[in-house]
Motif scaffolding. Structure first.
Motif, PDB file in Angstrom:
ATOM      1  N   LEU A 131     -19.066   9.105  -7.471  1.00 22.68           N
ATOM      2  CA  LEU A 131     -19.040   9.120  -6.002  1.00 22.68           C
ATOM      3  C   LEU A 131     -18.004  10.128  -5.508  1.00 22.68           C
ATOM      4  CD1 LEU A 131     -19.248   5.344  -4.939  1.00 22.68           C
ATOM      5  CD2 LEU A 131     -20.911   7.148  -4.436  1.00 22.68           C
ATOM      6  N   GLY A 132     -16.860  10.164  -6.182  1.00 22.86           N
ATOM      7  CA  GLY A 132     -15.819  11.111  -5.808  1.00 22.86           C
ATOM      8  C   GLY A 132     -16.253  12.548  -5.990  1.00 22.86           C
ATOM      9  N   GLU A 133     -16.914  12.833  -7.099  1.00 25.98           N
ATOM     10  CA  GLU A 133     -17.427  14.189  -7.317  1.00 25.98           C
ATOM     11  C   GLU A 133     -18.370  14.603  -6.194  1.00 25.98           C
ATOM     12  OE1 GLU A 133     -17.532  14.244 -12.238  1.00 25.98           O
ATOM     13  OE2 GLU A 133     -19.315  14.739 -11.065  1.00 25.98           O
ATOM     14  N   GLU A 134     -19.276  13.715  -5.862  1.00 29.99           N
ATOM     15  CA  GLU A 134     -20.264  14.014  -4.823  1.00 29.99           C
ATOM     16  C   GLU A 134     -19.599  14.202  -3.462  1.00 29.99           C
ATOM     17  OE1 GLU A 134     -23.897  11.480  -6.947  1.00 29.99           O
ATOM     18  OE2 GLU A 134     -22.712  10.590  -5.334  1.00 29.99           O
ATOM     19  N   ALA A 135     -18.594  13.385  -3.180  1.00 29.16           N
ATOM     20  CA  ALA A 135     -17.896  13.488  -1.892  1.00 29.16           C
ATOM     21  C   ALA A 135     -17.108  14.784  -1.794  1.00 29.16           C
ATOM     22  CB  ALA A 135     -16.968  12.287  -1.709  1.00 29.16           C
ATOM     23  N   VAL A 136     -16.438  15.163  -2.872  1.00 32.99           N
ATOM     24  CA  VAL A 136     -15.656  16.406  -2.873  1.00 32.99           C
ATOM     25  C   VAL A 136     -16.568  17.610  -2.669  1.00 32.99           C
ATOM     26  CG1 VAL A 136     -14.279  17.935  -4.338  1.00 32.99           C
ATOM     27  CG2 VAL A 136     -13.753  15.496  -4.252  1.00 32.99           C
ATOM     28  N   ALA A 137     -17.680  17.644  -3.380  1.00 29.97           N
ATOM     29  CA  ALA A 137     -18.614  18.771  -3.252  1.00 29.97           C
ATOM     30  C   ALA A 137     -19.200  18.851  -1.848  1.00 29.97           C
ATOM     31  CB  ALA A 137     -19.728  18.631  -4.283  1.00 29.97           C
ATOM     32  N   ALA A 138     -19.415  17.683  -1.211  1.00 29.81           N
ATOM     33  CA  ALA A 138     -19.999  17.659   0.127  1.00 29.81           C
ATOM     34  C   ALA A 138     -19.002  18.060   1.204  1.00 29.81           C
ATOM     35  CB  ALA A 138     -20.556  16.267   0.425  1.00 29.81           C
ATOM     36  N   GLU A 139     -17.735  17.727   1.001  1.00 32.24           N
ATOM     37  CA  GLU A 139     -16.732  17.913   2.048  1.00 32.24           C
ATOM     38  C   GLU A 139     -16.038  19.270   2.002  1.00 32.24           C
ATOM     39  OE1 GLU A 139     -15.985  16.008   4.585  1.00 32.24           O
ATOM     40  OE2 GLU A 139     -17.386  14.393   4.065  1.00 32.24           O
ATOM     41  N   ALA A 140     -16.003  19.918   0.841  1.00 36.83           N
ATOM     42  CA  ALA A 140     -15.236  21.172   0.724  1.00 36.83           C
ATOM     43  C   ALA A 140     -15.994  22.173  -0.133  1.00 36.83           C
ATOM     44  CB  ALA A 140     -13.863  20.894   0.114  1.00 36.83           C
ATOM     45  N   GLU A 141     -16.374  23.283   0.455  1.00 34.54           N
ATOM     46  CA  GLU A 141     -17.040  24.327  -0.324  1.00 34.54           C
ATOM     47  C   GLU A 141     -16.083  24.951  -1.331  1.00 34.54           C
ATOM     48  OE1 GLU A 141     -19.477  28.537   0.381  1.00 34.54           O
ATOM     49  OE2 GLU A 141     -18.821  27.326   2.093  1.00 34.54           O
ATOM     50  N   ASN A 142     -14.828  25.090  -0.939  1.00 37.43           N
ATOM     51  CA  ASN A 142     -13.814  25.716  -1.787  1.00 37.43           C
ATOM     52  C   ASN A 142     -13.196  24.644  -2.701  1.00 37.43           C
ATOM     53  OD1 ASN A 142     -12.033  27.513  -2.934  1.00 37.43           O
ATOM     54  ND2 ASN A 142     -10.804  27.828  -1.083  1.00 37.43           N
ATOM     55  N   HIS A 143     -13.976  24.195  -3.682  1.00 34.52           N
ATOM     56  CA  HIS A 143     -13.527  23.103  -4.546  1.00 34.52           C
ATOM     57  C   HIS A 143     -13.748  23.441  -6.013  1.00 34.52           C
ATOM     58  CE1 HIS A 143     -17.889  22.141  -4.607  1.00 34.52           C
ATOM     59  NE2 HIS A 143     -17.617  21.660  -5.810  1.00 34.52           N
ATOM     60  N   VAL A 144     -12.943  22.779  -6.849  1.00 30.69           N
ATOM     61  CA  VAL A 144     -13.154  22.759  -8.294  1.00 30.69           C
ATOM     62  C   VAL A 144     -13.057  21.310  -8.742  1.00 30.69           C
ATOM     63  CG1 VAL A 144     -12.145  23.312 -10.541  1.00 30.69           C
ATOM     64  CG2 VAL A 144     -12.348  25.085  -8.805  1.00 30.69           C
ATOM     65  N   ILE A 145     -14.065  20.854  -9.464  1.00 29.22           N
ATOM     66  CA  ILE A 145     -14.051  19.526 -10.072  1.00 29.22           C
ATOM     67  C   ILE A 145     -13.894  19.721 -11.566  1.00 29.22           C
ATOM     68  CG2 ILE A 145     -15.385  17.422 -10.520  1.00 29.22           C
ATOM     69  CD1 ILE A 145     -16.852  18.046  -7.819  1.00 29.22           C
ATOM     70  N   LEU A 146     -12.879  19.088 -12.144  1.00 32.09           N
ATOM     71  CA  LEU A 146     -12.593  19.218 -13.567  1.00 32.09           C
ATOM     72  C   LEU A 146     -12.796  17.872 -14.248  1.00 32.09           C
ATOM     73  CD1 LEU A 146      -9.277  21.289 -13.361  1.00 32.09           C
ATOM     74  CD2 LEU A 146     -11.538  22.163 -14.004  1.00 32.09           C
ATOM     75  N   ARG A 147     -13.845  17.779 -15.058  1.00 35.40           N
ATOM     76  CA  ARG A 147     -14.039  16.567 -15.858  1.00 35.40           C
ATOM     77  C   ARG A 147     -13.242  16.683 -17.152  1.00 35.40           C
ATOM     78  NH1 ARG A 147     -20.499  16.715 -15.350  1.00 35.40           N
ATOM     79  NH2 ARG A 147     -20.769  15.686 -13.314  1.00 35.40           N
ATOM     80  N   THR A 148     -12.505  15.631 -17.481  1.00 35.08           N
ATOM     81  CA  THR A 148     -11.746  15.629 -18.716  1.00 35.08           C
ATOM     82  C   THR A 148     -11.961  14.305 -19.429  1.00 35.08           C
ATOM     83  OG1 THR A 148      -9.581  16.147 -19.684  1.00 35.08           O
ATOM     84  CG2 THR A 148      -9.595  14.782 -17.686  1.00 35.08           C
TER      85      THR A 148
END
Length: 301
Positions: A131-148
């Motif tokens: 849910l967090g990944e989806e929310a970040v991608a929806a709210e900010a175009e200038n984003h990086v999501i790092l899965r670890t």
């Protein structure tokens, strides 16, 4: 480079605070009570008041088993709160870096997971992080999501510290041997985040730097072999050690199911950002040496 780090006590947040200076950066940690992800109403004001060039969300609800009986709080922190952080970053016109997890996958793949593989969380924690990944991608175009994955460090609670603590009192430990992944040092994650941050600021129009990436230690193992390496290194340094008895996941039931395969393919991060984390064995040795040295200092006080 001034980085706002959401979170104060977590492994990644504390690692960023330690490693920032080596990268010519300043890490400003913001957390409770000033910023509480469970209370989204105060997030925007706290971030704007702090001010910075990049926002890193290193805070999360990480109690995987407890999340099964506390889904509302997990979703509020990992999902809703993450979205508010990203929306605030967009309003401030700064990049946001969000830390996610291998738990968005069900672990049934027979190879390391790529960023475009289908997601299918096995439990509440993984679902809340998705849910967090989806929310970040929806709210900010200038984003990086790092899965670890499989994060450890000299800080907080983690597998390495737990194994060393248990080995002080036990001669043998049963450890799961049918779950595979990449042990990842939070200090290495911090170095990676700082490198990614620099790229985002220096190349603001490079779209290949934005989006979803996997970032984990180089190489793979299972929990039992990971534990055995911890004890080998510890014993070599005069610290506690124990025999490892490999067991199956079925022999160690937990409220939340874990992915059998947590291996992450980090090729995309290397190609876009030039970031490759060290082999897990080398970083583990550094961490164990530090933990043993710290323990000796405590005893001598």
């Amino acid at each position: 480079m001034r980085i706002i780090v959401v979170g104060k006590e977590g492994q990644v947040a504390r690692s960023l605070a330690e490693r920032a200076r080596a990268h010519g950066a300043q890490a400003v940690l913001v957390g409770r009570p000033k910023l509480d992800l469970a209370d989204p109403s105060g997030i925007e004001d706290a971030l704007i008041e702090t001010g910075g060039d990049v926002i890193v969300n290193a805070a999360a609800y990480t109690a995987v088993d407890q999340a099964e009986s506390d889904p509302e709080l997990a979703e509020a922190i990992n999902g809703i709160g993450a979205g508010v952080i990203a929306g605030t970053a967009a309003a401030m016109n700064v990049p946001v870096i969000h830390i996610s997890t291998d738990y968005v996958f069900d672990g049934t793949a027979e190879r390391p997971y790529r960023e475009d593989d289908p997601v299918s969380p096995l439990g509440v924690y993984g679902a809340s992080k998705l849910l967090g990944e989806e929310a970040v991608a929806a709210e900010a175009e200038n984003h990086v999501i790092l899965r670890t994955a499989w994060v450890y460090s000299p800080f907080g609670k983690n597998f390495v510290k737990t194994m060393l603590r248990l080995a002080a009192d036990r001669e043998e430990l049963g450890v799961v041997s049918d779950q595979f992944g990449s042990p990842t040092s939070a200090l290495d994650i911090a170095d990676g985040i700082l490198g990614v941050s620099r790229n985002l600021l220096e190349r603001p129009n490079d779209r290949s730097l934005r989006g979803l990436f996997h970032m984990a230690g180089t190489g793979y193992t299972n929990w039992a072999e990971f534990a055995a390496e911890i004890f080998t290194l510890s014993a070599r340094l005069g610290g506690p050690g124990a025999r490892v008895r490999p067991i199956r996941t079925a022999d160690y039931p937990t409220p939340a199911k874990r992915p059998a395969n947590s291996r992450l393919d980090c090729t995309k991060l290397k190609e876009a950002h030039g970031v490759v984390l060290p082999p897990w064995q080398a970083s583990l040795e550094t961490c164990v040496k530090r933990l043993i040295a710290d323990a000796r200092k405590e005893v001598s006080r």
